[in-house]
Write a protein that holds these residues in place. Sequence first.
Motif, PDB file in Angstrom:
ATOM      1  N   UNK A   1       0.877  -1.178   0.000  1.00  0.00           N
ATOM      2  CA  UNK A   1       0.000   0.000   0.000  1.00  0.00           C
ATOM      3  C   UNK A   1       0.907   1.218   0.000  1.00  0.00           C
ATOM      4  N   UNK A   2       0.707   2.084  -0.969  1.00  0.00           N
ATOM      5  CA  UNK A   2       1.499   3.309  -1.068  1.00  0.00           C
ATOM      6  C   UNK A   2       0.656   4.464  -0.533  1.00  0.00           C
ATOM      7  N   UNK A   3       1.168   5.091   0.488  1.00  0.00           N
ATOM      8  CA  UNK A   3       0.458   6.168   1.163  1.00  0.00           C
ATOM      9  C   UNK A   3       1.092   7.513   0.839  1.00  0.00           C
ATOM     10  N   UNK A   4       0.248   8.470   0.599  1.00  0.00           N
ATOM     11  CA  UNK A   4       0.676   9.851   0.405  1.00  0.00           C
ATOM     12  C   UNK A   4       0.142  10.659   1.584  1.00  0.00           C
ATOM     13  N   UNK A   5       0.919  11.598   2.051  1.00  0.00           N
ATOM     14  CA  UNK A   5       0.488  12.482   3.130  1.00  0.00           C
ATOM     15  C   UNK A   5       0.878  13.904   2.783  1.00  0.00           C
TER      16      UNK A   5
END
Lengths: 110, 112
Positions: free
Chosen positions: B89-93
Amino acid sequence: GDSVTQTEGLVTLTKGLPVMLNCTYQTTYSPFLFWYVQHLNEAPKLLLKSSTDNKRTEHQGFYATLHKSSSSFHLQKSSVQLSDSALYFCALSDTGAPRFGAGTKLSVKP
Amino acid sequence: NAGVIQTPRHKVTGKGQEATLWCEPISGHSAVFWYRQTIVQGLEFLTYFRNQAPIDDSGMPKERFSAQMPNQSHSTLKIQSTQPQDSAVYLCASSSDRYEQYFGPGTRLTVL
């Protein structure tokens, strides 16, 4: 370099009991410390934050105190609920990229 | 405020194909961060931008991974020649300062 250590990978508790999740850090700068909570299939969300030494911060029944003398920011709750079951991350931010601990999975049983 | 938007939410690629993941930060936020999350490795920092400039890419695999932020309203993470070990899972913040981050829902990448 900066680092964050969470010693427990999994904590399993019965509903109503108190919990403390450990977080220690290393940095040469004056840090901001955070706790993020991630429920299953959701994104991490901010739970608590602090940069003030020896001041307790609270949110949603959880609390933590930043102790710069011991480089710690442990997360506590006096009575866990089933809905507290989640993954908890401690994180550090100072002048560089944020550092996250490995995470502690809290599992609350009925 | 719609929060951080990530598209697609799920992506399936064949081994060797390219994958491009998109992130739209919260309007007004100056910093964008990319993370990869797996059960084995946990939450791994990849890279971040401030005011569209790359600041720290120390977590990016040196080969096949690249990130850009062509304007303040979106960032992309591109993985060339995807491999099964890229499944995550690639998360952006995004953040309005150096500190508190707001995470998007993530893109689940599956490489077959």
